[in-house]
Design an enzyme around this catalytic site. Structure first.
Site, PDB file in Angstrom:
ATOM      1  N   ARG A 138      44.186  44.764  57.463  1.00 19.72           N
ATOM      2  CA  ARG A 138      43.138  43.755  57.336  1.00 19.72           C
ATOM      3  C   ARG A 138      41.769  44.373  57.061  1.00 19.72           C
ATOM      4  O   ARG A 138      40.750  43.730  57.262  1.00 19.72           O
ATOM      5  CB  ARG A 138      43.062  42.928  58.625  1.00 19.72           C
ATOM      6  CG  ARG A 138      44.368  42.243  58.994  1.00 19.72           C
ATOM      7  CD  ARG A 138      44.261  41.580  60.356  1.00 19.72           C
ATOM      8  NE  ARG A 138      45.515  40.921  60.728  1.00 19.72           N
ATOM      9  CZ  ARG A 138      45.714  40.289  61.882  1.00 19.72           C
ATOM     10  NH1 ARG A 138      44.739  40.259  62.780  1.00 19.72           N
ATOM     11  NH2 ARG A 138      46.874  39.722  62.138  1.00 19.72           N
ATOM     12  N   CYS A 157      30.783  40.785  40.161  1.00 18.38           N
ATOM     13  CA  CYS A 157      31.851  41.247  39.245  1.00 18.38           C
ATOM     14  C   CYS A 157      32.897  42.022  40.043  1.00 18.38           C
ATOM     15  O   CYS A 157      34.043  41.629  40.106  1.00 18.38           O
ATOM     16  CB  CYS A 157      31.258  42.093  38.131  1.00 18.38           C
ATOM     17  SG  CYS A 157      30.159  41.199  37.028  1.00 18.38           S
ATOM     18  N   ARG A 183      36.546  40.850  38.858  1.00 16.08           N
ATOM     19  CA  ARG A 183      36.880  39.667  38.064  1.00 16.08           C
ATOM     20  C   ARG A 183      36.591  39.887  36.591  1.00 16.08           C
ATOM     21  O   ARG A 183      37.241  39.304  35.718  1.00 16.08           O
ATOM     22  CB  ARG A 183      36.107  38.443  38.551  1.00 16.08           C
ATOM     23  CG  ARG A 183      34.610  38.562  38.379  1.00 16.08           C
ATOM     24  CD  ARG A 183      33.869  37.262  38.610  1.00 16.08           C
ATOM     25  NE  ARG A 183      32.436  37.456  38.453  1.00 16.08           N
ATOM     26  CZ  ARG A 183      31.801  37.432  37.277  1.00 16.08           C
ATOM     27  NH1 ARG A 183      32.476  37.229  36.158  1.00 16.08           N
ATOM     28  NH2 ARG A 183      30.492  37.631  37.220  1.00 16.08           N
ATOM     29  N   SER A 184      35.605  40.749  36.293  1.00 10.89           N
ATOM     30  CA  SER A 184      35.131  40.925  34.921  1.00 10.89           C
ATOM     31  C   SER A 184      34.582  42.330  34.771  1.00 10.89           C
ATOM     32  O   SER A 184      33.882  42.820  35.661  1.00 10.89           O
ATOM     33  CB  SER A 184      34.032  39.889  34.629  1.00 10.89           C
ATOM     34  OG  SER A 184      33.413  40.127  33.386  1.00 10.89           O
ATOM     35  N   ASN A 185      34.902  42.973  33.641  1.00 10.59           N
ATOM     36  CA  ASN A 185      34.436  44.346  33.444  1.00 10.59           C
ATOM     37  C   ASN A 185      34.087  44.599  31.988  1.00 10.59           C
ATOM     38  O   ASN A 185      34.936  44.495  31.103  1.00 10.59           O
ATOM     39  CB  ASN A 185      35.493  45.343  33.902  1.00 10.59           C
ATOM     40  CG  ASN A 185      34.992  46.775  33.933  1.00 10.59           C
ATOM     41  OD1 ASN A 185      35.588  47.650  33.339  1.00 10.59           O
ATOM     42  ND2 ASN A 185      33.903  47.028  34.625  1.00 10.59           N
ATOM     43  N   ASP A 186      32.807  44.891  31.751  1.00  8.53           N
ATOM     44  CA  ASP A 186      32.308  45.303  30.440  1.00  8.53           C
ATOM     45  C   ASP A 186      32.707  46.772  30.286  1.00  8.53           C
ATOM     46  O   ASP A 186      32.096  47.656  30.881  1.00  8.53           O
ATOM     47  CB  ASP A 186      30.792  45.115  30.411  1.00  8.53           C
ATOM     48  CG  ASP A 186      30.134  45.578  29.116  1.00  8.53           C
ATOM     49  OD1 ASP A 186      30.762  46.341  28.358  1.00  8.53           O
ATOM     50  OD2 ASP A 186      28.974  45.195  28.884  1.00  8.53           O
ATOM     51  N   ASN A 194      31.537  51.810  37.452  1.00  8.77           N
ATOM     52  CA  ASN A 194      32.146  51.225  38.649  1.00  8.77           C
ATOM     53  C   ASN A 194      33.168  52.163  39.282  1.00  8.77           C
ATOM     54  O   ASN A 194      33.247  52.277  40.509  1.00  8.77           O
ATOM     55  CB  ASN A 194      32.806  49.891  38.313  1.00  8.77           C
ATOM     56  CG  ASN A 194      31.820  48.804  37.931  1.00  8.77           C
ATOM     57  OD1 ASN A 194      32.063  48.029  37.012  1.00  8.77           O
ATOM     58  ND2 ASN A 194      30.698  48.723  38.617  1.00  8.77           N
ATOM     59  N   TYR A 226      32.870  44.014  24.112  1.00  3.30           N
ATOM     60  CA  TYR A 226      32.048  43.079  23.344  1.00  3.30           C
ATOM     61  C   TYR A 226      32.086  43.408  21.848  1.00  3.30           C
ATOM     62  O   TYR A 226      32.264  44.572  21.458  1.00  3.30           O
ATOM     63  CB  TYR A 226      30.606  43.104  23.845  1.00  3.30           C
ATOM     64  CG  TYR A 226      30.396  42.273  25.089  1.00  3.30           C
ATOM     65  CD1 TYR A 226      30.307  40.886  25.013  1.00  3.30           C
ATOM     66  CD2 TYR A 226      30.295  42.878  26.338  1.00  3.30           C
ATOM     67  CE1 TYR A 226      30.120  40.123  26.155  1.00  3.30           C
ATOM     68  CE2 TYR A 226      30.110  42.115  27.482  1.00  3.30           C
ATOM     69  CZ  TYR A 226      30.025  40.735  27.376  1.00  3.30           C
ATOM     70  OH  TYR A 226      29.854  39.969  28.514  1.00  3.30           O
TER      71      TYR A 226
END
Length: 282
Positions: A138, A157, A183-186, A194, A226
């Site tokens: 946990r 993110c 959740r999101s990665n450029d 990161n 992108y």
């Protein structure tokens, strides 16, 4: 070749060759000129890094380790949501006139909660469990607080860390592993940034808990490149990588809140030419 380069190159090739192009679709991000920022994306990318073997920093180009660590300490150690406490300008676009990014990131980690053992914020609860309940399933953090999303200038993110301890059969020491959920990665602007941030965080938490840093599993729901980054990525992954550098952390630090960027060091870090002025979609 550094393992981080291998992972990055394979991920980018997979996205470019097998990803979904969002051109013409309804998307939120915009370029500074107002143009819609489309991507080529893949769902559910999972990358694994064994920190006992290598430090996972790119050599294809330089990742600014000190700035990356300064940001992770801003979030996890200072538990701040104000850019005045940060030594870079990476959050300037999302800050208000007072420097606040809203009830996001460090703000969420600093909220105290009542547990059976007492009041803890999320970081202190992790540190407590690593020392007192290392085999707990946990030990985790989550800053995606739905109640406060409307007061966040950017939704988190990288939003969740789950820590899990195993034992090194050769040394008998505990090994700290973790799953980073994003959740999101450029991919061009932020992927390795990161990775190295949370690799250093794991090294720090392992050291102050008397453990070894083990595996970092990076789970990305939406890994995207992108449209204006595609030629930059293609040039980047065609480069010749270098061997991985050696990471060192000041062994004298025993309290997580005593770490500074001066306690980290990379030896023999060689890298390719930096990509300057990367356009950032907002």
């Amino acid at each position: 070749m550094a393992y981080a380069d291998e992972v990055f190159i394979n991920m980018c090739r997979s996205i470019l060759e097998n990803g979904q192009d969002t051109s013409g679709e309804k998307v939120r991000p915009r370029w500074p000129d107002g143009t819609k920022a489309y991507t080529v994306k893949k769902f559910g990318v999972v990358n694994r890094y064994d920190l006992r073997k290598e430090f996972p920093i790119l050599t294809l180009r330089k990742t600014a380790l000190r700035s990356a660590v300064d940001e992770i300490l801003w979030i996890w150690q200072k538990k701040s949501n104000n850019i005045e406490d940060l030594n870079s300008h990476i959050w300037d676009e999302w800050a208000d006139e007072n420097g606040s990014i809203g009830k996001a990131y460090g703000y969420q980690l600093g909220i105290k909660h009542q547990y059976r053992e007492g009041m803890f914020d999320q970081v202190d609860r992790v540190l407590y469990d690593l020392k007192n309940n290392p085999y707990s399933r946990r030990i985790m953090t989550n800053i995606y607080n739905f109640e406060d999303l409307h007061e966040m200038n950017l939704y988190p993110c990288a939003y969740s860390m789950t820590f899990n301890c195993t034992k090194n059969p050769e040394t008998g020491r505990l090994v700290l592993n973790a799953v980073l959920n994003q959740r999101s990665n450029d991919v061009l602007a932020a992927n390795n940034w990161n990775v190295v941030q949370y690799a250093v965080l794991m090294h720090m938490m392992a050291q102050v808990s008397g453990m070894e840093a083990g595996e970092l599993v990076h789970m990305i729901a939406d890994a995207h490149i992108y449209d204006r980054h595609i030629p930059l990525i293609e040039e980047l992954i065609a480069r010749e990588p270098y061997p991985a550098p050696t990471f060192r952390l000041n062994p004298e630090v025993k309290n997580f809140y005593d770490f500074t960027v001066d306690d980290i060091e990379l030896e023999n870090y060689r890298y390719g030419e930096q990509i300057k002025d990367i356009p950032i979609a907002i």
